[in-house]
Design a protein around this motif. Sequence first.
Motif, PDB file in Angstrom:
ATOM      1  N   PRO A 194      65.454  72.775 117.341  1.00  0.00           N
ATOM      2  CA  PRO A 194      64.979  71.628 117.878  1.00  0.00           C
ATOM      3  C   PRO A 194      66.003  70.468 117.536  1.00  0.00           C
ATOM      4  O   PRO A 194      66.409  70.354 116.446  1.00  0.00           O
ATOM      5  N   LYS A 195      66.088  69.418 118.688  1.00  0.00           N
ATOM      6  CA  LYS A 195      66.985  68.522 118.323  1.00  0.00           C
ATOM      7  C   LYS A 195      66.196  67.604 117.225  1.00  0.00           C
ATOM      8  O   LYS A 195      65.088  67.020 117.442  1.00  0.00           O
ATOM      9  N   PRO A 196      66.930  67.148 116.120  1.00  0.00           N
ATOM     10  CA  PRO A 196      66.286  66.037 115.081  1.00  0.00           C
ATOM     11  C   PRO A 196      66.215  64.598 116.043  1.00  0.00           C
ATOM     12  O   PRO A 196      66.970  64.249 116.599  1.00  0.00           O
ATOM     13  N   PRO A 197      64.611  64.228 116.145  1.00  0.00           N
ATOM     14  CA  PRO A 197      64.311  63.279 117.122  1.00  0.00           C
ATOM     15  C   PRO A 197      64.992  61.879 116.454  1.00  0.00           C
ATOM     16  O   PRO A 197      65.095  61.153 117.542  1.00  0.00           O
ATOM     17  N   GLN A 198      65.447  61.777 115.330  1.00  0.00           N
ATOM     18  CA  GLN A 198      65.826  60.396 114.934  1.00  0.00           C
ATOM     19  C   GLN A 198      67.230  60.257 115.089  1.00  0.00           C
ATOM     20  O   GLN A 198      67.940  59.029 114.819  1.00  0.00           O
ATOM     21  N   LEU A 199      67.850  61.329 115.512  1.00  0.00           N
ATOM     22  CA  LEU A 199      69.189  61.218 115.737  1.00  0.00           C
ATOM     23  C   LEU A 199      69.754  60.673 117.399  1.00  0.00           C
ATOM     24  O   LEU A 199      69.020  61.329 118.159  1.00  0.00           O
ATOM     25  N   THR A 200      70.934  60.263 117.457  1.00  0.00           N
ATOM     26  CA  THR A 200      71.369  60.222 118.710  1.00  0.00           C
ATOM     27  C   THR A 200      71.946  61.458 119.200  1.00  0.00           C
ATOM     28  O   THR A 200      72.228  62.414 118.554  1.00  0.00           O
ATOM     29  N   GLU A 202      75.122  62.181 120.005  1.00  0.00           N
ATOM     30  CA  GLU A 202      76.245  62.619 119.434  1.00  0.00           C
ATOM     31  C   GLU A 202      76.232  62.834 117.953  1.00  0.00           C
ATOM     32  O   GLU A 202      76.785  63.659 117.477  1.00  0.00           O
ATOM     33  N   GLU A 203      75.129  62.166 117.167  1.00  0.00           N
ATOM     34  CA  GLU A 203      75.131  62.427 115.810  1.00  0.00           C
ATOM     35  C   GLU A 203      74.480  63.958 115.585  1.00  0.00           C
ATOM     36  O   GLU A 203      74.766  64.856 114.730  1.00  0.00           O
ATOM     37  N   ALA A 204      73.590  64.217 116.665  1.00  0.00           N
ATOM     38  CA  ALA A 204      72.808  65.695 116.533  1.00  0.00           C
ATOM     39  C   ALA A 204      74.010  66.922 116.987  1.00  0.00           C
ATOM     40  O   ALA A 204      73.898  67.868 116.315  1.00  0.00           O
ATOM     41  N   ALA A 205      74.706  66.429 117.691  1.00  0.00           N
ATOM     42  CA  ALA A 205      75.697  67.296 118.407  1.00  0.00           C
ATOM     43  C   ALA A 205      76.994  67.469 117.272  1.00  0.00           C
ATOM     44  O   ALA A 205      77.882  68.615 117.316  1.00  0.00           O
ATOM     45  N   SER A 206      76.962  66.688 116.280  1.00  0.00           N
ATOM     46  CA  SER A 206      78.290  66.652 115.250  1.00  0.00           C
ATOM     47  C   SER A 206      77.976  67.635 114.196  1.00  0.00           C
ATOM     48  O   SER A 206      78.775  67.978 113.299  1.00  0.00           O
ATOM     49  N   MET A 207      76.709  68.282 114.108  1.00  0.00           N
ATOM     50  CA  MET A 207      76.205  68.778 113.077  1.00  0.00           C
ATOM     51  C   MET A 207      76.242  70.265 112.924  1.00  0.00           C
ATOM     52  O   MET A 207      76.562  70.824 111.882  1.00  0.00           O
ATOM     53  N   PRO A 208      75.560  70.913 113.833  1.00  0.00           N
ATOM     54  CA  PRO A 208      75.362  72.447 113.749  1.00  0.00           C
ATOM     55  C   PRO A 208      76.109  73.411 113.111  1.00  0.00           C
ATOM     56  O   PRO A 208      76.052  74.079 112.239  1.00  0.00           O
ATOM     57  N   LEU A 209      77.650  73.368 113.566  1.00  0.00           N
ATOM     58  CA  LEU A 209      78.386  74.397 113.186  1.00  0.00           C
ATOM     59  C   LEU A 209      78.704  74.111 111.706  1.00  0.00           C
ATOM     60  O   LEU A 209      78.711  75.006 110.746  1.00  0.00           O
ATOM     61  N   VAL A 210      79.264  72.931 111.414  1.00  0.00           N
ATOM     62  CA  VAL A 210      79.666  72.768 109.916  1.00  0.00           C
ATOM     63  C   VAL A 210      78.617  72.851 108.803  1.00  0.00           C
ATOM     64  O   VAL A 210      78.704  73.139 107.772  1.00  0.00           O
ATOM     65  N   ASN A 211      77.428  72.037 109.488  1.00  0.00           N
ATOM     66  CA  ASN A 211      75.901  71.965 108.479  1.00  0.00           C
ATOM     67  C   ASN A 211      75.794  73.350 108.102  1.00  0.00           C
ATOM     68  O   ASN A 211      75.489  74.008 107.117  1.00  0.00           O
ATOM     69  N   SER A 212      75.713  74.326 109.156  1.00  0.00           N
ATOM     70  CA  SER A 212      75.087  75.547 108.919  1.00  0.00           C
ATOM     71  C   SER A 212      76.050  76.615 108.305  1.00  0.00           C
ATOM     72  O   SER A 212      75.813  77.024 107.136  1.00  0.00           O
ATOM     73  N   THR A 213      77.414  76.344 108.372  1.00  0.00           N
ATOM     74  CA  THR A 213      78.359  77.067 107.460  1.00  0.00           C
ATOM     75  C   THR A 213      78.169  76.442 106.067  1.00  0.00           C
ATOM     76  O   THR A 213      78.171  77.317 105.056  1.00  0.00           O
ATOM     77  N   ASN A 380      69.384  72.834 110.186  1.00  0.00           N
ATOM     78  CA  ASN A 380      68.780  71.875 111.071  1.00  0.00           C
ATOM     79  C   ASN A 380      67.587  71.229 110.482  1.00  0.00           C
ATOM     80  O   ASN A 380      67.149  70.122 110.774  1.00  0.00           O
ATOM     81  N   ARG A 381      66.788  72.043 110.119  1.00  0.00           N
ATOM     82  CA  ARG A 381      65.514  71.649 109.551  1.00  0.00           C
ATOM     83  C   ARG A 381      65.515  70.532 108.486  1.00  0.00           C
ATOM     84  O   ARG A 381      64.819  69.717 108.342  1.00  0.00           O
ATOM     85  N   LEU A 382      66.661  70.549 107.518  1.00  0.00           N
ATOM     86  CA  LEU A 382      66.967  69.674 106.748  1.00  0.00           C
ATOM     87  C   LEU A 382      67.360  68.304 107.102  1.00  0.00           C
ATOM     88  O   LEU A 382      67.211  67.460 106.736  1.00  0.00           O
ATOM     89  N   VAL A 383      67.891  68.415 108.526  1.00  0.00           N
ATOM     90  CA  VAL A 383      68.374  67.329 109.283  1.00  0.00           C
ATOM     91  C   VAL A 383      67.084  66.636 109.754  1.00  0.00           C
ATOM     92  O   VAL A 383      66.818  65.496 109.568  1.00  0.00           O
ATOM     93  N   VAL A 384      66.261  67.492 110.159  1.00  0.00           N
ATOM     94  CA  VAL A 384      65.078  66.939 110.960  1.00  0.00           C
ATOM     95  C   VAL A 384      64.171  66.090 109.813  1.00  0.00           C
ATOM     96  O   VAL A 384      63.795  65.232 110.172  1.00  0.00           O
ATOM     97  N   ARG A 386      65.396  64.650 107.295  1.00  0.00           N
ATOM     98  CA  ARG A 386      66.025  63.591 106.627  1.00  0.00           C
ATOM     99  C   ARG A 386      66.839  63.718 105.453  1.00  0.00           C
ATOM    100  O   ARG A 386      66.930  62.865 104.712  1.00  0.00           O
ATOM    101  N   ALA A 387      67.100  65.073 105.124  1.00  0.00           N
ATOM    102  CA  ALA A 387      67.750  65.187 103.747  1.00  0.00           C
ATOM    103  C   ALA A 387      69.268  65.482 103.968  1.00  0.00           C
ATOM    104  O   ALA A 387      69.714  65.463 102.974  1.00  0.00           O
ATOM    105  N   ILE A 388      69.414  65.820 105.145  1.00  0.00           N
ATOM    106  CA  ILE A 388      70.937  65.956 105.411  1.00  0.00           C
ATOM    107  C   ILE A 388      71.343  65.134 106.553  1.00  0.00           C
ATOM    108  O   ILE A 388      70.495  65.065 107.427  1.00  0.00           O
ATOM    109  N   HIS A 389      72.569  64.175 106.414  1.00  0.00           N
ATOM    110  CA  HIS A 389      72.653  63.298 107.333  1.00  0.00           C
ATOM    111  C   HIS A 389      74.167  63.450 108.133  1.00  0.00           C
ATOM    112  O   HIS A 389      74.971  63.997 107.449  1.00  0.00           O
ATOM    113  N   PRO A 390      74.123  62.915 109.258  1.00  0.00           N
ATOM    114  CA  PRO A 390      75.424  63.055 110.075  1.00  0.00           C
ATOM    115  C   PRO A 390      76.475  62.381 109.181  1.00  0.00           C
ATOM    116  O   PRO A 390      76.157  61.350 108.716  1.00  0.00           O
TER     117      PRO A 390
END
Length: 461
Positions: A194-200, A202-213, A380-384, A386-390
């Motif tokens: 699920p896309k974090p709804p509070q993010l734009t 481009e913010e949402a797209a900047s995260m999955p690869l590096v955040n998950s790693t 991703n859940r931690l982004v949703v 709002r514990a992890i930020h772009p």
Amino acid sequence: MTTPMRNIQHAITSGQAGPEDYAALPLPDAMRAVTTHRDETDMFEGLESWDKDPRQSLHVDEVALPQVGPNEALVAVMASSINFNTVWSAIFEPIPTFQFLKRAAKRSPWDQRHDLPYHILGSDAAGVILRVGPGVTLFKPGDEVTIHCNYVDMQAPDGHDDSMLDPDQRIWGFETNFGGLAEIALVRANQLMPKPPQLTWEEAASMPLVNSTAYRMLVSPNGTQIKQGDIVLIWGAVGGLGGFALQYVLNAGAFPICVVSSADKVKLCETIGARWVIDRNAQGYRFWNEDGSQNSRELRRFGQDIRDLTGGEDPDVVYEHPGRETFGASVFVARPGGKVVTCASTSGYEHEYDNRYLWMNKKQIIGSHFANYREAWEANRLVVKRAIHPLLSETYPLDRTGEAALQVHHNKQIGKMGVLCLAPEDGLGVSDEEGRARHIGQINLYRNAVKGEFRLVKTEP
Ligand code: NAP
């Protein structure tokens, strides 16, 4: 842009379309995508890596839309991002990615779709599902999603404890075709989140690869599982991977030691919350002698600088990715019983270290690669939540992807660089305005810090 593509873009930006509308939208036959070309893989022959220019090898082409298969989805990509694997693909190192596509194609008739004379790159995306193939149950057309890059269908038994161990596991948009740097991407359903709804977008797209790693390397039982009070040395602490590592270490109640290469980056680390920061440029470490041996005096100087910051303690964990340049230092400075967790070798993959420091002090080296679906979902859940930020510093249009990749190649960026695909401008895609308003402080803090305006914005609990 073709009419069907414009209609898709309009459906998304207007916010008026429902699931049935998306399912009924006609798909275009072709789309724009960032590609490398198979007949150009030797274009940089004889050049040093540094001189290989992604602006020459990355093209924006009109290509055919792939057919959606079982357990797959076609996603309208609003934004994607540059990862270092975009750079590897663009400079055809360590091998041209067309070899991955050929290998992948041998697996099944459906996989043959990937073996094309062009490779559509991109291992991150945020957008809206247009179509799902047979067998997809958790997601439907119209869902707003982010996409992680673990491409695996889990038929082999090996991956059922951890899908990163599946023999057919690949990185989407690097080892597969139809990646995120395009107007429409083809993904497996188990890449969707699920896309974090509070993010734009481009913010949402900047995260999955590096955040998950970063999550797998530091939080997951498959990595180092850091705990309160641990000291964690982070190389490149406001780079793509490092910017998320820094947040995980702070969230864990552990202590980061950030290593970065400029005064601006030092300031950003401090703004995000780090107390201990080393400017490797200012310190001028020379871990290697002219004759190719490691300089033990310099390793000790680095170790002493760390102890001066920590009050005499050594790191419990070293977060490694620069590779050859730093790996000997990482093994040296880890405390007895400590861990070096590595996922990359940006400066060279043939590492050297003095093994006496490892075995006599019972240190461990842990290899880590991307993340399984569960780990990506947790990150991703931690982004949703709002514990992890772009940590997004710049956004480029699709046409200028080559320029963005050059910035990353030459270590000129801070955090991540976004790429707009179908999004007509940045700042769109926020569906939870209230959530964003409550937490905009934290997001702004990073953005302003990136732009050099250090303004601490108080966030509401
Ligand atoms: P990035 O955004 O370019 O950040 C890397 C950071 O490392 C830079 O900001 C730089 O920070 C630091 N650095 C670069 N060269 C260095 C050197 N020689 N010595 C010390 N520090 C150095 O890239 P990234 O997205 O974080 O990715 C880093 C590497 O990890 C790449 O090779 C990438 O392909 C790999 N990676 C692997 C995985 C995986 O799953 N296996 C996932 C993501 C990334 P300072 O200049 O500020 O020190």
